[in-house]
Design a protein around this motif. Structure first.
Motif, mmCIF file in Angstrom:
data_model
loop_
_atom_site.group_PDB
_atom_site.id
_atom_site.type_symbol
_atom_site.label_atom_id
_atom_site.label_comp_id
_atom_site.label_asym_id
_atom_site.label_seq_id
_atom_site.Cartn_x
_atom_site.Cartn_y
_atom_site.Cartn_z
ATOM 1 N N THR A 48 0.850 -1.201 0.000
ATOM 2 C CA THR A 48 0.000 0.000 0.000
ATOM 3 C C THR A 48 0.878 1.241 0.000
ATOM 4 O O THR A 48 0.593 2.222 -0.713
ATOM 5 N N ARG A 49 1.968 1.221 0.775
ATOM 6 C CA ARG A 49 2.912 2.355 0.791
ATOM 7 C C ARG A 49 3.605 2.496 -0.570
ATOM 8 O O ARG A 49 3.765 3.608 -1.080
ATOM 9 N N ILE A 50 4.004 1.372 -1.132
ATOM 10 C CA ILE A 50 4.693 1.417 -2.429
ATOM 11 C C ILE A 50 3.777 1.989 -3.503
ATOM 12 O O ILE A 50 4.193 2.823 -4.320
ATOM 13 N N ARG A 51 2.530 1.561 -3.493
ATOM 14 C CA ARG A 51 1.588 2.051 -4.510
ATOM 15 C C ARG A 51 1.332 3.546 -4.357
ATOM 16 O O ARG A 51 1.171 4.265 -5.355
ATOM 17 N N ALA A 52 1.278 4.033 -3.126
ATOM 18 C CA ALA A 52 1.085 5.469 -2.912
ATOM 19 C C ALA A 52 2.257 6.253 -3.474
ATOM 20 O O ALA A 52 2.076 7.313 -4.112
ATOM 21 N N ALA A 53 3.500 5.743 -3.261
ATOM 22 C CA ALA A 53 4.683 6.414 -3.821
ATOM 23 C C ALA A 53 4.663 6.354 -5.336
ATOM 24 O O ALA A 53 5.056 7.323 -6.018
ATOM 25 N N ARG A 54 4.188 5.256 -5.875
ATOM 26 C CA ARG A 54 4.115 5.102 -7.334
ATOM 27 C C ARG A 54 3.162 6.121 -7.951
ATOM 28 O O ARG A 54 3.443 6.690 -9.012
ATOM 29 N N GLU A 55 2.046 6.352 -7.288
ATOM 30 C CA GLU A 55 1.100 7.345 -7.797
ATOM 31 C C GLU A 55 1.732 8.735 -7.800
ATOM 32 O O GLU A 55 1.514 9.524 -8.733
ATOM 33 N N LEU A 56 2.503 9.036 -6.761
ATOM 34 C CA LEU A 56 3.187 10.332 -6.685
ATOM 35 C C LEU A 56 4.163 10.487 -7.850
ATOM 36 O O LEU A 56 4.211 11.528 -8.513
#
Length: 969
Positions: free
Chosen positions: A850-858
């Protein structure tokens, strides 16, 4: 090199016979036929034989007319629930049924053949008509993808069900609930019969109100009741009051004034009701002395255009027993009728005059008040006939239709000098549920089921509590979906009157009673007669009972000598008793084993919210009367179908969505998805624009499914599946996310919720899969060696996700799931399966990604900004440096750092590095390396192999070497 190599041919490109276009209108009928030809429903039952049961009892639609969208919504909801329980592993039988008796079919026959048919002919034609209608409706329901025991549906007109209904009625009689009585019941002139409480709906009606004066028969007596005498009134009134004792003075008398909206009831007036606790005043006006509720004097004076002086005020109890002359049938008209004052609590000062005129034949409270004050049943005036006309012998208005007579009555009262005011109002008024026409209360000798204390006929096994008490207790034990249905049903049961169960029609289950011609009492052997009737009907239908004579019946029960003293009842049981007893006639008799053996027969009843006063209501009362409990564990209600503006769909308004037309144009699958996506707890909106959006949603789900199928086309789980511990981390995350999603789906299905599943499935397809996992996966699926661990790991995840997803969607996208299963599955039908076993969610893994995906969206936002400016062509051309503040985002740093060189694959960039800093920041630059012709990554090692100058090193390795090593993504 002499010619260019086609490296595209070396990619593992997806392939599947599952088409992008569903072509639903053309292909769905093939699935319907295949299900029928292969006997799928029988195989479903065989597959679940011996498993725990789930019983959804079908509320029977009426066998009259083509199905509309409301029918479609109802049947699809039932089908989705049954399929969801079947996939859970339960034995979820579904027996569709039809309500076959009653007035709508009789009306259809009368329209076609006239109103003078004999009973035998009416029954024969009605049975044939219902059979024809069932065939038409059944075809439409099958076309919607509804699976059920279509070869053995239940019909209330089946001989075995008609007989079982008589036996059910006998049980209600034995329990002490049935009695015969004269009381006002709802009566529909179009039906020509009484109606039950739940056959009534309210609609606005225009009526003429009227304030009518009843002149005192003995003015001095009225004055005395107010503590006055002739010396207390104006001298000019004294002469008029004296004349009023011997004649009908038009002005100057003492009048009690009533207010009513039903002018047609005035000819049957027999009393006047006052509340003993209210204050009433004697008011001196230009038109004489008027008796009015004190709090309403000012309003009345304004309405009458009079000025008045209050002479005295007393409690209503002081006026009981006074007599007033009927305004129509006074001495001047050659008739004589007095209306006495009765004291009754139901008279209020909420509106009108505070005095209620009482026509006991046409109002329950009026009836009860008059009977309580000694009016016998024989003395109750009931001039309104069943067709809506006054009896010919009624003075002044005989033979007139009551609605047409109303203005004539008003004018007659005006001519008599008794009309004080009149005006037109629009008010809520009871209407026939079927005909949408106004109904009246009308006194008639009918058969009733008693709600409260009382002794029934032939009580053998008296119930331990009243029917109302048992029904209210049963409601508390019932689950409601949505919960507010409990309050609605409880309030209806708490306040409902006794249930009138007799109807004066031909097409229905008979009330097999014989009444003594003089006393009106039932024959002492009535219980034997009920058994005999049930046996006869089971062999030959209701027609067999209709044709048998009194003499034949009495001979069979050993009472031949008494036949001449009795009359055979021609009443039938009302149609709500038919459907209301299907919990026993169907689930216990005609389809034994279809319901639960002990306790409530059904787990769930599901109908529109109007059935709180219909099928839910009658089923509850019959089951409580017979067994002391509800016939269901749960009640689910759905709203009506409306257009986008919230108006109820109607052919007459031209705003309906036709299920047949929609199926031919878009496919039944679109209707199913629309139903599933709608919050059925409220009204369900639909029109062409809404359905167009549903089509778009369907395409997104279908395209996702096609991608999944295409990328596992060369995957054999027996040989190629990778153990969970050996799978790449992102694949394990994808399975964990699917497991968490499955938990949510099954939790929703457990409480019969579908619209959250559809909404979440669309998000899952577009965001979890399409925008993330499948997006990341494409490189590994297409470019790594076909049998490599990297590719097989991805396919293992996709194979499991596909298995799970087909089952998630099968209850509502039944055709699509079955179509895909024929390509993907290894059994005959998806509906023979149970929900996929995909393990439990790994909370730590879900949190990390979930953290990785949030960074990916950024990062994606920054890349997209450069793409818009033309600085990079795609994300693969981008080199990214992500600054992560260690102090506040240490867990994110650890998550990203753990992926090592695979980080770039997750972010779909050619180069990706993370650095420590004070704040989150993204720096994107265009790669200065060369683009690989095969994988499209921009890498420094493109052309390092002279034999393949356009390929990067990893593509060369994947094609000709040991293959690249992928650990996380």
């Amino acid at each position: 090199m002499t010619e260019k190599t086609d490296y595209r041919a070396t990619l593992n490109l997806p392939d599947t016979p599952f088409p992008m276009r569903g072509d639903l209108p053309k292909r769905e009928p093939q699935w319907v036929k295949e299900w029928e030809d292969q006997g799928l429903y029988k195989k479903l039952r065989a597959a679940r034989c011996g498993h725990e049961k789930f019983v959804l009892h079908d509320g029977p639609p009426y066998a009259n007319g083509q199905i509309h969208m409301g029918h479609a919504v109802n049947k699809i909801l039932k089908d989705m629930i049954v399929k969801a329980r079947q996939l859970k592993g339960l034995d979820a039988a579904y027996i569709p049924g039809w309500d076959c008796h009653g007035l709508p079919i009789e009306n259809a026959i009368e329209k076609k053949y006239g109103r003078n048919l004999q009973r035998d002919e009416m029954q024969a034609k009605s049975r044939a008509f219902a059979t024809e209608q069932i065939g038409i409706q059944m075809g439409d329901f099958k076309r919607l993808g509804v699976l059920g025991d279509w070869d053995h549906p239940y019909r209330t007109m089946d001989f075995v069900n008609e007989a079982a209904e008589i036996r059910a009625f006998k049980r209600v009689v034995e329990r002490g609930f049935v009695y015969r009585g004269l009381k006002p019941v709802y009566w529909c002139f179009d039906c020509g019969s009484s109606l039950a409480e739940f056959e009534i709906e309210y609609a606005d009606k225009k009526s003429q109100t009227l304030d009518v004066g009843f002149e005192a028969d003995d003015p001095a007596h009225v004055l005395s009741a107010f503590g006055l005498d002739l010396n207390s009134v104006r001298p000019e009134l004294v002469e008029g009051l004296a004349k009023a004792s011997t004649s009908s003075a038009r002005t100057g008398g003492v009048f009690i004034v009533i207010w009513t909206t039903t002018a047609w009831t005035i000819p049957a007036n027999q009393a006047l009701n006052l509340n003993p606790e209210l204050d009433y005043s004697l008011v001196d006006t230009e038109r004489g002395l008027l008796v009015l509720a004190s709090v309403l004097v000012e309003d009345c004076m304004q309405r009458y255009g009079l000025s008045g002086t209050i002479l005295a005020t007393v409690k209503g109890e002081q006026l009981g027993g006074l007599n007033f002359r009927h305004p129509l049938y006074d001495v001047d008209a050659g008739y004589r009728r007095l209306s006495p004052v009765y004291l009754a609590d139901y008279a209020t000062a909420d509106d009108g005059t505070g005095i209620v005129h009482s026509s006991p034949a046409y109002g329950v409270e009026d009836f009860n008040s008059c009977v309580a004050h000694g009016v016998s049943y024989d003395d109750i005036l009931n001039p309104v006939q069943g067709n809506g006309s006054y009896a010919p012998e009624l003075p002044l208005f005989g033979g007139m239709n009551i609605w047409k007579a109303a203005p004539v009555i008003i004018e007659t009262i005006r001519d008599a000098g008794r009309l004080f005011a009149t005006q037109t109002i629009s008010h809520s008024y009871p209407h026939c549920w079927r005909h949408k026409t106004p109904v009246i209360y009308r006194a008639a000798a009918q058969w009733f089921i008693r709600m409260d204390e009382g002794e029934g006929v032939f009580t053998k096994d008296k119930a331990p509590a009243t029917l109302r008490q048992m029904a209210l207790a049963a409601i508390e034990e019932t689950g409601f979906y949505p919960e507010n249905g409990q309050i609605r049903l409880r309030d209806m049961i708490a306040g409902r009157p006794d249930w009138c169960i007799s109807r004066q029609r031909s097409w229905g289950v008979p009330l097999p009673f014989f009444l003594h011609k003089d006393s009106g009492e039932l024959h002492p052997r009535t219980m034997e007669i009920l058994d005999l009737a049930a046996d006869m009907v089971e062999r030959g239908g209701i027609e067999a009972w209709s044709k048998v004579s009194t003499e034949e019946v009495f001979a069979k029960v050993g009472a031949a000598a008494e036949a001449a003293q009795y009359t055979k009842s021609t009443d039938i049981l009302e149609v709500w008793f038919d459907s209301g007893t299907t919990h026993t006639t169907v689930l216990k008799v005609s389809h034994p084993g279809a319901g639960h053996e002990n306790g409530p027969e059904a787990d769930l009843y599901l109908e529109g919210h109007d059935q709180h006063r219909g099928w839910f209501h009658s089923s509850l009362l019959t089951a409580c009367a017979m067994y002391g409990r509800a016939p269901y564990r749960g009640l689910l209600t759905h709203g009506f179908t409306v257009d986008s503006q919230g108006r109820k769909m109607s052919k007459s308004q031209g705003n309906g969505v036709d299920p047949q037309v929609t199926t031919q144009k878009l496919g039944a699958e679109i209707i199913r998805l629309w139903v599933a996506a709608s919050d059925y707890s409220g009204d369900i909106a639909g029109d062409d624009k809404i359905l167009a959006r549903v089509v778009d949603s369907y395409r997104r789900i279908r395209n996702t499914l096609r991608f999944l199928l295409a990328n596992v086309s060369d995957f054999d789980p027996a040989k190629d599946a990778v153990p969970l511990a050996e799978m790449l981390e992102i694949d394990r995350y994808a399975l964990s996310r699917a497991a968490r999603f499955q938990e949510e789906v099954l939790a929703h299905y457990e409480v019969y919720e579908f619209h959250p599943v559809v909404a979440k499935l669309q998000v899952y397809c577009s965001e979890d899969l399409g925008a993330f996992y499948l997006d990341v996966l494409k490189d590994r699926l297409y470019t790594t060696a076909p049998k490599s661990l990297a590719r097989r790991s991805a396919q293992t995840a996709l194979w499991n996700i596909t298995h799970a997803m087909l089952r998630w969607m099968a209850p509502f996208l039944s055709f699509t799931a079955e179509e895909a299963w024929k390509i993907f599955g290894d059994s005959e039908s998806i509906f023979l399966e149970t929900y996929a076993e995909i393990g439990g969610p790994d909370a730590a893994l879900l949190e990390k990604w979930t953290r990785i995906r949030a960074a990916r969206e950024l990062v994606n936002k920054e890349i997209e900004a450069l793409r818009t400016d033309g600085k990079v062509g795609s994300s693969l051309q981008a080199n990214v440096e992500l600054t992560v503040p260690m102090a506040s985002h240490g867990e994110l740093w650890e998550a990203l750092a753990s992926l090592g060189d695979d980080l770039k694959f997750v972010f779909i960039t050619s180069a990706m590095r993370i650095v420590a800093g004070d704040a989150m920041a993204v720096r994107v630059t265009a790669s200065e390396d060369t683009k690989c012709e095969r994988c499209w990554h921009w890498r420094a090692d493109v052309g390092a192999d002279e034999a393949h100058p356009t390929l990067c090193g990893r593509c060369v390795s994947n094609l000709f070497g040991a293959g690249e090593e992928r650990v996380f993504a």
